[in-house]
Enzyme design. Structure first.
Site, short mmCIF file in Angstrom:
data_model
loop_
_atom_site.label_atom_id
_atom_site.label_comp_id
_atom_site.label_asym_id
_atom_site.label_seq_id
_atom_site.Cartn_x
_atom_site.Cartn_y
_atom_site.Cartn_z
CG ASP A 30 -2.07 0.98 1.11
OD1 ASP A 30 -3.21 0.53 1.00
OD2 ASP A 30 -1.80 2.20 1.13
CG ASN A 88 -12.09 -0.14 3.72
OD1 ASN A 88 -12.47 -0.65 4.77
ND2 ASN A 88 -10.90 0.44 3.60
N GLY A 94 -15.71 3.33 3.31
CA GLY A 94 -14.37 3.91 3.18
C GLY A 94 -13.61 3.47 1.95
CD GLN A 95 -14.77 0.03 -3.08
OE1 GLN A 95 -15.97 -0.09 -2.80
NE2 GLN A 95 -14.19 -0.66 -4.04
CB SER A 96 -10.44 5.90 -1.49
OG SER A 96 -9.34 5.04 -1.35
CG HIS A 101 -8.70 -2.41 -2.54
ND1 HIS A 101 -9.60 -1.70 -3.30
CD2 HIS A 101 -8.55 -1.72 -1.39
CE1 HIS A 101 -9.98 -0.62 -2.63
NE2 HIS A 101 -9.36 -0.61 -1.46
CG HIS A 103 -6.90 -2.54 2.97
ND1 HIS A 103 -6.09 -1.43 2.84
CD2 HIS A 103 -8.09 -2.20 2.41
CE1 HIS A 103 -6.76 -0.46 2.22
NE2 HIS A 103 -7.98 -0.90 1.96
P1 DGP Z 1 -9.52 1.99 0.26
O1 DGP Z 1 -9.61 3.25 1.04
O2 DGP Z 1 -10.00 0.77 1.04
O3 DGP Z 1 -10.17 2.11 -1.10
O4 DGP Z 1 -7.97 1.76 0.04
C1 DGP Z 1 -7.27 2.19 -1.05
C2 DGP Z 1 -5.82 2.05 -0.70
O5 DGP Z 1 -5.08 2.11 -1.90
C3 DGP Z 1 -5.26 3.14 0.21
O6 DGP Z 1 -4.80 2.54 1.41
C4 DGP Z 1 -4.11 3.75 -0.56
C5 DGP Z 1 -3.86 2.75 -1.66
N1 DGP Z 1 -3.46 3.32 -2.93
C6 DGP Z 1 -4.13 4.26 -3.63
N2 DGP Z 1 -3.49 4.53 -4.78
C7 DGP Z 1 -2.40 3.72 -4.79
C8 DGP Z 1 -1.34 3.53 -5.73
O7 DGP Z 1 -1.26 4.14 -6.79
N3 DGP Z 1 -0.40 2.61 -5.40
C9 DGP Z 1 -0.45 1.89 -4.24
N4 DGP Z 1 0.53 1.01 -4.01
N5 DGP Z 1 -1.45 2.05 -3.34
C10 DGP Z 1 -2.40 2.95 -3.62
#
Ligand code: DGP
Length: 115
Positions: A30, A88, A94-96, A101, A103
């Site tokens: 992450d 999420n 909290g899904q961005s 995915h 975690h």
């Molecule tokens: P969520 O909030 O559950 O959708 O988590 C998205 C996660 O993705 C957040 O912890 C940060 C990670 N993330 C976002 N963009 C990138 C990226 O370009 N590369 C990596 N390695 N992680 C990313």
């Protein structure tokens, strides 16, 4: 899917710290780690969230949960002390990033409930 950052990571169009890959799944570190071990496990094909899984995805879902996550937990050294798997889902979840995915977090004592 165009404009999906995790599709681009899966297709190696943008770089990531890959920790696992097979024909269906990739896992990578992450970008904003919330624990000493924090990797994201994603299907290579675009699935928006667990809500978008279909019956055709049963083998993929089982593969992630039965094969990939336990193997990674062992390889990353968090299997004995424990770890957390979170997916999420949706805005209040909290899904961005709108590509499914999981975690995998570990390496410290994790609190409950989450914020
Ligand atoms: P969520 O909030 O559950 O959708 O988590 C998205 C996660 O993705 C957040 O912890 C940060 C990670 N993330 C976002 N963009 C990138 C990226 O370009 N590369 C990596 N390695 N992680 C990313």
């Amino acid at each position: 899917m165009a404009d999906c950052i995790f599709c681009k990571i899966a297709q190696k169009e943008i770089p990531s710290n890959l920790v696992y890959e097979d024909d269906q799944v990739v896992a990578f570190k992450d970008l904003e780690p919330q624990a000493p071990v924090h990797v994201l496990i994603i299907p290579k094909k675009h699935v928006e969230s667990v809500l978008a899984f279909t019956k055709e995805d049963k083998d993929l879902a089982a593969h992630i949960l039965v094969d990939v996550i336990p193997q990674l937990a062992r390889e990353l050294g968090v299997d004995e002390k424990g770890f957390r798997v979170v997916t999420n889902t949706g805005d209040e979840g909290g899904q961005s990033v709108k590509h499914l995915h999981f975690h995998l977090l570990g390496g410290r004592s994790l609190q409950w409930p989450p914020g």
